[in-house]
Design a protein around this motif. Structure first.
Motif, PDB file in Angstrom:
ATOM      1  N   ALA A  84      92.158  -6.209  24.287  1.00  0.00           N
ATOM      2  CA  ALA A  84      92.166  -6.596  22.874  1.00  0.00           C
ATOM      3  C   ALA A  84      92.666  -8.029  22.697  1.00  0.00           C
ATOM      4  CB  ALA A  84      93.039  -5.636  22.072  1.00  0.00           C
ATOM      5  N   ALA A  85      93.619  -8.424  23.545  1.00  0.00           N
ATOM      6  CA  ALA A  85      94.159  -9.792  23.455  1.00  0.00           C
ATOM      7  C   ALA A  85      93.252 -10.810  24.123  1.00  0.00           C
ATOM      8  CB  ALA A  85      95.547  -9.836  24.086  1.00  0.00           C
ATOM      9  N   TYR A  86      92.566 -10.402  25.204  1.00  0.00           N
ATOM     10  CA  TYR A  86      91.704 -11.309  25.960  1.00  0.00           C
ATOM     11  C   TYR A  86      90.282 -10.733  26.041  1.00  0.00           C
ATOM     12  CZ  TYR A  86      96.237 -13.031  27.742  1.00  0.00           C
ATOM     13  OH  TYR A  86      97.510 -13.513  27.872  1.00  0.00           O
ATOM     14  N   PRO A  87      89.570 -10.626  24.918  1.00  0.00           N
ATOM     15  CA  PRO A  87      88.229 -10.051  24.963  1.00  0.00           C
ATOM     16  C   PRO A  87      87.237 -11.012  25.614  1.00  0.00           C
ATOM     17  CG  PRO A  87      88.661 -10.903  22.777  1.00  0.00           C
ATOM     18  CD  PRO A  87      89.941 -11.074  23.564  1.00  0.00           C
ATOM     19  N   GLY A  88      86.231 -10.461  26.246  1.00  0.00           N
ATOM     20  CA  GLY A  88      85.205 -11.295  26.864  1.00  0.00           C
ATOM     21  C   GLY A  88      83.987 -11.448  25.972  1.00  0.00           C
ATOM     22  N   ASP A  89      83.017 -12.214  26.454  1.00  0.00           N
ATOM     23  CA  ASP A  89      81.727 -12.387  25.789  1.00  0.00           C
ATOM     24  C   ASP A  89      81.858 -12.922  24.366  1.00  0.00           C
ATOM     25  OD1 ASP A  89      80.508 -11.323  28.079  1.00  0.00           O
ATOM     26  OD2 ASP A  89      80.747  -9.274  27.326  1.00  0.00           O
ATOM     27  N   GLY A  90      82.854 -13.771  24.132  1.00  0.00           N
ATOM     28  CA  GLY A  90      82.981 -14.413  22.830  1.00  0.00           C
ATOM     29  C   GLY A  90      83.457 -13.510  21.711  1.00  0.00           C
ATOM     30  N   ALA A  91      83.940 -12.318  22.029  1.00  0.00           N
ATOM     31  CA  ALA A  91      84.428 -11.401  20.997  1.00  0.00           C
ATOM     32  C   ALA A  91      85.731 -11.926  20.403  1.00  0.00           C
ATOM     33  CB  ALA A  91      84.639 -10.010  21.591  1.00  0.00           C
ATOM     34  N   THR A  92      86.053 -11.455  19.212  1.00  0.00           N
ATOM     35  CA  THR A  92      87.260 -11.889  18.515  1.00  0.00           C
ATOM     36  C   THR A  92      88.471 -11.122  19.030  1.00  0.00           C
ATOM     37  OG1 THR A  92      85.962 -12.373  16.528  1.00  0.00           O
ATOM     38  CG2 THR A  92      88.357 -12.166  16.275  1.00  0.00           C
ATOM     39  N   ALA A  93      89.522 -11.856  19.356  1.00  0.00           N
ATOM     40  CA  ALA A  93      90.743 -11.226  19.844  1.00  0.00           C
ATOM     41  C   ALA A  93      91.475 -10.518  18.710  1.00  0.00           C
ATOM     42  CB  ALA A  93      91.652 -12.276  20.476  1.00  0.00           C
ATOM     43  N   ASP A  94      92.191  -9.465  19.055  1.00  0.00           N
ATOM     44  CA  ASP A  94      93.021  -8.734  18.089  1.00  0.00           C
ATOM     45  C   ASP A  94      94.266  -9.573  17.808  1.00  0.00           C
ATOM     46  OD1 ASP A  94      94.710  -7.051  16.714  1.00  0.00           O
ATOM     47  OD2 ASP A  94      94.802  -5.504  18.253  1.00  0.00           O
ATOM     48  N   PRO A  95      94.459 -10.056  16.574  1.00  0.00           N
ATOM     49  CA  PRO A  95      95.611 -10.914  16.275  1.00  0.00           C
ATOM     50  C   PRO A  95      96.948 -10.253  16.586  1.00  0.00           C
ATOM     51  CG  PRO A  95      94.036 -10.926  14.459  1.00  0.00           C
ATOM     52  CD  PRO A  95      93.605  -9.838  15.393  1.00  0.00           C
ATOM     53  N   ALA A  96      97.045  -8.945  16.371  1.00  0.00           N
ATOM     54  CA  ALA A  96      98.303  -8.243  16.648  1.00  0.00           C
ATOM     55  C   ALA A  96      98.618  -8.269  18.135  1.00  0.00           C
ATOM     56  CB  ALA A  96      98.223  -6.807  16.152  1.00  0.00           C
ATOM     57  N   ALA A  97      97.608  -8.017  18.967  1.00  0.00           N
ATOM     58  CA  ALA A  97      97.818  -8.029  20.418  1.00  0.00           C
ATOM     59  C   ALA A  97      98.172  -9.422  20.897  1.00  0.00           C
ATOM     60  CB  ALA A  97      96.562  -7.521  21.127  1.00  0.00           C
ATOM     61  N   VAL A  98      97.508 -10.431  20.364  1.00  0.00           N
ATOM     62  CA  VAL A  98      97.794 -11.811  20.759  1.00  0.00           C
ATOM     63  C   VAL A  98      99.224 -12.187  20.386  1.00  0.00           C
ATOM     64  CG1 VAL A  98      97.222 -14.231  20.316  1.00  0.00           C
ATOM     65  CG2 VAL A  98      95.390 -12.559  20.635  1.00  0.00           C
ATOM     66  N   ALA A  99      99.662 -11.824  19.182  1.00  0.00           N
ATOM     67  CA  ALA A  99     101.016 -12.158  18.736  1.00  0.00           C
ATOM     68  C   ALA A  99     102.074 -11.494  19.613  1.00  0.00           C
ATOM     69  CB  ALA A  99     101.191 -11.741  17.277  1.00  0.00           C
ATOM     70  N   VAL A 100     101.835 -10.224  19.952  1.00  0.00           N
ATOM     71  CA  VAL A 100     102.799  -9.509  20.801  1.00  0.00           C
ATOM     72  C   VAL A 100     102.854 -10.147  22.187  1.00  0.00           C
ATOM     73  CG1 VAL A 100     103.247  -7.317  21.986  1.00  0.00           C
ATOM     74  CG2 VAL A 100     102.645  -7.324  19.565  1.00  0.00           C
ATOM     75  N   LEU A 101     101.706 -10.497  22.761  1.00  0.00           N
ATOM     76  CA  LEU A 101     101.690 -11.114  24.083  1.00  0.00           C
ATOM     77  C   LEU A 101     102.373 -12.477  24.069  1.00  0.00           C
ATOM     78  CD1 LEU A 101      98.314 -10.506  25.956  1.00  0.00           C
ATOM     79  CD2 LEU A 101     100.606  -9.767  26.586  1.00  0.00           C
ATOM     80  N   GLU A 102     102.140 -13.262  23.037  1.00  0.00           N
ATOM     81  CA  GLU A 102     102.760 -14.590  22.972  1.00  0.00           C
ATOM     82  C   GLU A 102     104.277 -14.479  22.874  1.00  0.00           C
ATOM     83  OE1 GLU A 102     100.844 -16.514  19.693  1.00  0.00           O
ATOM     84  OE2 GLU A 102      99.128 -17.179  20.912  1.00  0.00           O
ATOM     85  N   GLU A 103     104.752 -13.539  22.062  1.00  0.00           N
ATOM     86  CA  GLU A 103     106.196 -13.341  21.934  1.00  0.00           C
ATOM     87  C   GLU A 103     106.784 -12.832  23.255  1.00  0.00           C
ATOM     88  OE1 GLU A 103     109.103 -11.441  18.602  1.00  0.00           O
ATOM     89  OE2 GLU A 103     107.636 -10.068  19.485  1.00  0.00           O
ATOM     90  N   THR A 104     106.066 -11.912  23.882  1.00  0.00           N
ATOM     91  CA  THR A 104     106.535 -11.349  25.153  1.00  0.00           C
ATOM     92  C   THR A 104     106.611 -12.426  26.229  1.00  0.00           C
ATOM     93  OG1 THR A 104     105.557  -9.217  24.593  1.00  0.00           O
ATOM     94  CG2 THR A 104     106.094  -9.585  26.898  1.00  0.00           C
ATOM     95  N   ALA A 105     105.634 -13.323  26.269  1.00  0.00           N
ATOM     96  CA  ALA A 105     105.635 -14.401  27.256  1.00  0.00           C
ATOM     97  C   ALA A 105     106.894 -15.252  27.121  1.00  0.00           C
ATOM     98  CB  ALA A 105     104.394 -15.265  27.088  1.00  0.00           C
ATOM     99  N   GLU A 106     107.346 -15.466  25.894  1.00  0.00           N
ATOM    100  CA  GLU A 106     108.557 -16.274  25.722  1.00  0.00           C
ATOM    101  C   GLU A 106     109.802 -15.512  26.162  1.00  0.00           C
ATOM    102  OE1 GLU A 106     110.665 -19.348  22.590  1.00  0.00           O
ATOM    103  OE2 GLU A 106     108.961 -18.130  21.914  1.00  0.00           O
ATOM    104  N   TYR A 107     109.882 -14.222  25.827  1.00  0.00           N
ATOM    105  CA  TYR A 107     111.019 -13.423  26.292  1.00  0.00           C
ATOM    106  C   TYR A 107     111.064 -13.402  27.818  1.00  0.00           C
ATOM    107  CZ  TYR A 107     112.348 -11.481  21.734  1.00  0.00           C
ATOM    108  OH  TYR A 107     112.799 -11.322  20.450  1.00  0.00           O
TER     109      TYR A 107
END
Length: 229
Positions: A102-125
């Protein structure tokens, strides 16, 4: 964590390093620090490092632990709280794979904003947690393994590394490399098989000597009595 570290140091991405920290991502997070390439490493309760004062409740009962933000269990819980929808009835590994997709979809699909936000926050932690490992142990390498770590992959690790170098002291941060383990999901099994060999070599190839058994300390007898009640 200890068996994963042993396997990667002997047969994987840790070969040739004088010191390394091998991080295990699964339902929770742990780590193994190795300062002797031949001898066994030491397991760390790295997942219970505090990254947020009065933060999220961890399954250990304390608040603000790294594991409350970064383990697979916590990632999925935070995705649900942000509006994400893991597959109904899926096991943890399948649900995490759906989260990553959901955060890294292929084939030009739209990423899930919630999944992206959680991953970005997690990367910083996690970057802050990596920085603590760098500052405390000044390892030559930090390696990532475990089933969840393998699912998150190199793309996520690049974001974690960026934060880690920003949070760590400049001198040790400039001397550490960060990467993925090489042995895949079987690394823990490989490490478990070679731990007895590591202990044997650490004793210089000698059998473990059994000395005379001394009298048990008083506190041990008290603990046994309480357990029997």
């Amino acid at each position: 964590a200890k068996t994963l570290g042993q396997a990667e140091m002997w047969f994987g991405a840790g070969r040739g390093a004088s010191s390394a920290v091998v991080v295990l991502f699964g339902s929770g997070v742990g780590a193994c620090v190795t300062t002797d390439p031949i001898g066994p490493g030491r397991a760390l309760e790295w997942g219970h490092l505090k990254v947020s004062v009065r933060g999220r409740l961890c399954r250990c009962g304390a608040r603000g632990c790294l594991e409350a933000y970064a383990g697979a269990e916590a990632l999925l819980a935070r995705w649900r709280e942000a509006g994400g929808r893991p597959p109904h009835g899926a096991d943890e590994e399948t649900a995490l794979a759906a989260f990553v997709a959901a955060a890294y979809p292929g084939d030009g699909a739209t990423a899930d904003p919630a999944a992206v936000a959680v991953l970005e926050e997690t990367a910083e932690y996690l970057g802050a947690g990596f920085a603590d490992l760098v500052n405390l142990f000044q390892p030559e390498r930090i390696l990532v393994g475990g089933w969840a770590g393998l699912l998150l992959g190199t793309r996520f690790l690049a974001a974690v590394e960026e934060h880690a170098r920003a949070y760590a002291l400049a001198y040790p941060a400039a001397r550490v490399t960060m990467g993925m383990g090489l042995l895949g999901p079987e690394a823990v099994t490989v490490g478990a098989a070679i731990l007895p060999l590591a202990d044997f070599f650490a004793r210089g190839g000698r059998r473990e000597e059994s000395g005379p058994v001394g009298e048990a300390p008083a506190w041990a007898e008290t603990v046994r009595e309480r357990a029997a009640r």
